[in-house]
Design a protein around this motif. Structure first.
Motif, PDB file in Angstrom:
ATOM      1  N   ASP A 163      26.237 -66.428 -40.414  1.00 30.10           N
ATOM      2  CA  ASP A 163      27.521 -66.780 -39.805  1.00 30.10           C
ATOM      3  C   ASP A 163      27.723 -68.285 -39.942  1.00 30.10           C
ATOM      4  O   ASP A 163      27.412 -69.061 -39.049  1.00 30.10           O
ATOM      5  N   MET A 164      28.239 -68.698 -41.096  1.00 25.58           N
ATOM      6  CA  MET A 164      28.384 -70.125 -41.367  1.00 25.58           C
ATOM      7  C   MET A 164      29.731 -70.672 -40.937  1.00 25.58           C
ATOM      8  O   MET A 164      29.984 -71.860 -41.064  1.00 25.58           O
ATOM      9  N   ASP A 165      30.612 -69.814 -40.454  1.00 25.08           N
ATOM     10  CA  ASP A 165      31.937 -70.272 -40.078  1.00 25.08           C
ATOM     11  C   ASP A 165      31.918 -70.825 -38.653  1.00 25.08           C
ATOM     12  O   ASP A 165      31.358 -70.201 -37.749  1.00 25.08           O
ATOM     13  N   ASN A 166      32.525 -71.985 -38.458  1.00 26.37           N
ATOM     14  CA  ASN A 166      32.636 -72.626 -37.143  1.00 26.37           C
ATOM     15  C   ASN A 166      31.275 -72.996 -36.555  1.00 26.37           C
ATOM     16  O   ASN A 166      30.925 -72.597 -35.445  1.00 26.37           O
ATOM     17  N   ILE A 167      30.502 -73.778 -37.316  1.00 28.55           N
ATOM     18  CA  ILE A 167      29.199 -74.266 -36.878  1.00 28.55           C
ATOM     19  C   ILE A 167      29.294 -75.769 -36.623  1.00 28.55           C
ATOM     20  O   ILE A 167      29.958 -76.493 -37.360  1.00 28.55           O
ATOM     21  N   PHE A 168      28.611 -76.244 -35.575  1.00 32.18           N
ATOM     22  CA  PHE A 168      28.688 -77.649 -35.196  1.00 32.18           C
ATOM     23  C   PHE A 168      27.499 -78.443 -35.733  1.00 32.18           C
ATOM     24  O   PHE A 168      26.352 -77.992 -35.657  1.00 32.18           O
ATOM     25  N   VAL A 169      27.788 -79.629 -36.269  1.00 31.64           N
ATOM     26  CA  VAL A 169      26.750 -80.545 -36.749  1.00 31.64           C
ATOM     27  C   VAL A 169      27.129 -81.962 -36.318  1.00 31.64           C
ATOM     28  O   VAL A 169      28.275 -82.227 -35.957  1.00 31.64           O
ATOM     29  N   THR A 170      26.166 -82.873 -36.372  1.00 23.38           N
ATOM     30  CA  THR A 170      26.423 -84.258 -35.976  1.00 23.38           C
ATOM     31  C   THR A 170      26.873 -85.079 -37.184  1.00 23.38           C
ATOM     32  O   THR A 170      26.617 -84.698 -38.334  1.00 23.38           O
ATOM     33  N   PRO A 171      27.517 -86.224 -36.955  1.00 20.46           N
ATOM     34  CA  PRO A 171      27.863 -87.111 -38.069  1.00 20.46           C
ATOM     35  C   PRO A 171      26.646 -87.539 -38.878  1.00 20.46           C
ATOM     36  O   PRO A 171      26.731 -87.723 -40.093  1.00 20.46           O
ATOM     37  N   PHE A 187      36.924 -82.010 -35.106  1.00 23.83           N
ATOM     38  CA  PHE A 187      36.099 -83.165 -34.753  1.00 23.83           C
ATOM     39  C   PHE A 187      36.177 -83.335 -33.248  1.00 23.83           C
ATOM     40  O   PHE A 187      37.269 -83.498 -32.682  1.00 23.83           O
ATOM     41  N   LEU A 188      35.032 -83.267 -32.569  1.00 26.24           N
ATOM     42  CA  LEU A 188      34.994 -83.312 -31.111  1.00 26.24           C
ATOM     43  C   LEU A 188      34.280 -84.567 -30.637  1.00 26.24           C
ATOM     44  O   LEU A 188      33.239 -84.952 -31.188  1.00 26.24           O
ATOM     45  N   VAL A 189      34.829 -85.185 -29.591  1.00 21.57           N
ATOM     46  CA  VAL A 189      34.224 -86.386 -29.000  1.00 21.57           C
ATOM     47  C   VAL A 189      34.073 -86.162 -27.503  1.00 21.57           C
ATOM     48  O   VAL A 189      35.022 -85.763 -26.822  1.00 21.57           O
ATOM     49  N   GLN A 190      32.864 -86.410 -26.991  1.00 21.92           N
ATOM     50  CA  GLN A 190      32.599 -86.310 -25.557  1.00 21.92           C
ATOM     51  C   GLN A 190      31.772 -87.530 -25.164  1.00 21.92           C
ATOM     52  O   GLN A 190      30.567 -87.565 -25.385  1.00 21.92           O
TER      53      GLN A 190
END
Length: 291
Positions: free
Chosen positions: A85-93, A121-124
Motif C-alpha cells: 500500500d504505497m499510496d498516501n504514505i508519510f515521509v520526512t524531508p 505537505f504537513l507542518v506541525q
C-alpha cells in the motif's frame, strides 16, 4: 495546448473524439507530478508518456513498461507486503533527500524514480511531513499489477486476464463469476506464501480491485464501524465484507447488523452486499461467498 495542438486535433479527428476528452484522459493518466510542498503550483505531466500517447494515439502504460529499472522490480520481490500500500504514505524531508543507495527507504526510492510523487505537505510546529502517493492512473495501475503478480506468485498476463472477467462480472452483477475468477487466480498461490491473517487477503483483494479502473474504496468509515471494501460502478454499488476462517454468512450478517449500506441509500443505485470467507483446505486457498 500550445505546443501539441496539431497532434491533439489530429488524434481527436482520427479517433472521433473531442479535444477535451483527450485533455482529460492525459490529465488522469499522465499528469500529477509535484516536486515541492507548495500545493498551489500546477502539477506536471510526464513528458515521456505524453509524447508516446500522442504518437501512438492510444492510452497505455508507457512509463512503467519502458523505463522501469530492474532493481525496482527486485525490491518489490524482496518484500512485497511492505510495499503493498504505497499510496498516501508519510515521509520526512530528510528521507526525500536521501542519496545513499545502500541505505534508502524503499518508498523514497519509488519517489525518486518517478513512481510516487508529493501529494501533500504537513507542518506541525517544527515537524514537517510529506505525503507521497501515486501521481496518476498510469503509475497506480502499473505498480499495482506488478505487486499483485508478485504477491500472488503468478504471471502478470494472468492478472490482466482475470481483471477483464472481474470487471465484466461487476458490470453484469454476477457475483458468482467475480468470486470464481478470484478463486481461480488465487489457487495458484503456493501455500508457503500465504500469511494466515485477514489483512493479507484484504490486501490481495484491494490490489486486484484497484486494477479495475473504477471507483474502489477500502476501510470505509461509517457511523457503525469500518467496512472492508466498496466498489462503485456506473449502475451499481457493491459492499464487501471479508472474514478469515469464518463462514461467509457471518461476513454478510455483519453488513446487515452494522447497517453498512445506509451510507449509500441515497446514491440512487441498487446495492449488492457480499460476504467473503477465506480459508485453507488441503493446503489450498478456499474462497466462499454469499450475496
Amino acid at each position: 495546448e500550445h505546443y501539441f495542438s496539431e497532434y491533439i486535433d489530429l488524434f481527436a479527428q482520427e479517433k472521433k473524439l473531442t479535444s477535451q476528452f483527450l485533455f482529460d484522459e492525459m490529465k488522469t493518466w499522465y499528469d500529477g507530478y509535484r516536486f515541492c510542498g507548495d500545493l498551489s503550483k500546477e502539477p506536471i505531466f510526464n513528458p515521456f508518456s505524453v509524447l508516446y500517447y500522442l504518437q501512438d494515439q492510444k492510452r497505455a502504460n508507457y512509463w512503467f513498461n519502458s523505463g522501469t529499472p530492474s532493481f525496482l522490480i527486485e525490491l518489490l520481490k524482496q518484500n512485497p507486503h511492505e510495499l503493498s500500500d504505497m499510496d498516501n504514505i508519510f515521509v520526512t524531508p530528510a528521507d526525500i533527500g536521501t542519496i545513499d543507495i545502500h541505505n534508502i527507504n524503499r518508498i523514497v526510492l519509488f519517489y525518486q524514480t518517478g513512481y510516487l510523487t508529493i501529494k501533500n505537505f504537513l507542518v506541525q510546529g517544527s515537524s514537517e511531513l510529506f505525503m507521497l502517493g501515486y501521481p496518476n492512473q498510469e503509475v497506480a495501475l502499473s505498480v499495482t499489477a506488478h505487486l499483485t503478480s508478485i504477491l500472488a506468485n503468478i504471471d502478470k498476463s494472468k492478472v490482466e486476464s482475470t481483471i477483464f472477467f472481474l470487471k465484466k462480472a461487476l458490470m453484469d452483477n454476477d457475483i458468482t463469476l467475480f468470486c470464481k475468477s478470484l478463486k481461480t487466480l488465487w489457487a495458484n498461490i503456493p501455500y508457503s506464501l500465504h500469511i494466515a491473517r485477514e489483512a493479507y487477503y484484504h490486501s490481495l483483494l484491494q490490489n486486484m480491485c484497484n486494477l479495475l479502473g473504477i471507483d474502489v474504496q477500502s476501510e470505509v468509515l461509517t457511523s457503525n464501524g469500518r467496512l472492508d471494501l466498496v466498489i462503485t460502478t456506473k449502475n451499481r454499488i457493491f459492499i464487501f465484507e471479508l472474514k478469515f476462517k469464518e463462514e461467509a454468512s457471518v461476513a454478510l450478517q455483519q453488513i446487515f447488523d452494522k447497517r453498512y449500506y445506509e451510507k449509500y441509500l441515497l446514491k440512487g443505485k441498487p446495492i449488492t452486499l457480499v460476504g467473503l470467507s477465506f480459508d485453507f483446505k488441503d493446503k489450498k486457498l478456499d474462497l466462499e461467498w454469499e450475496s
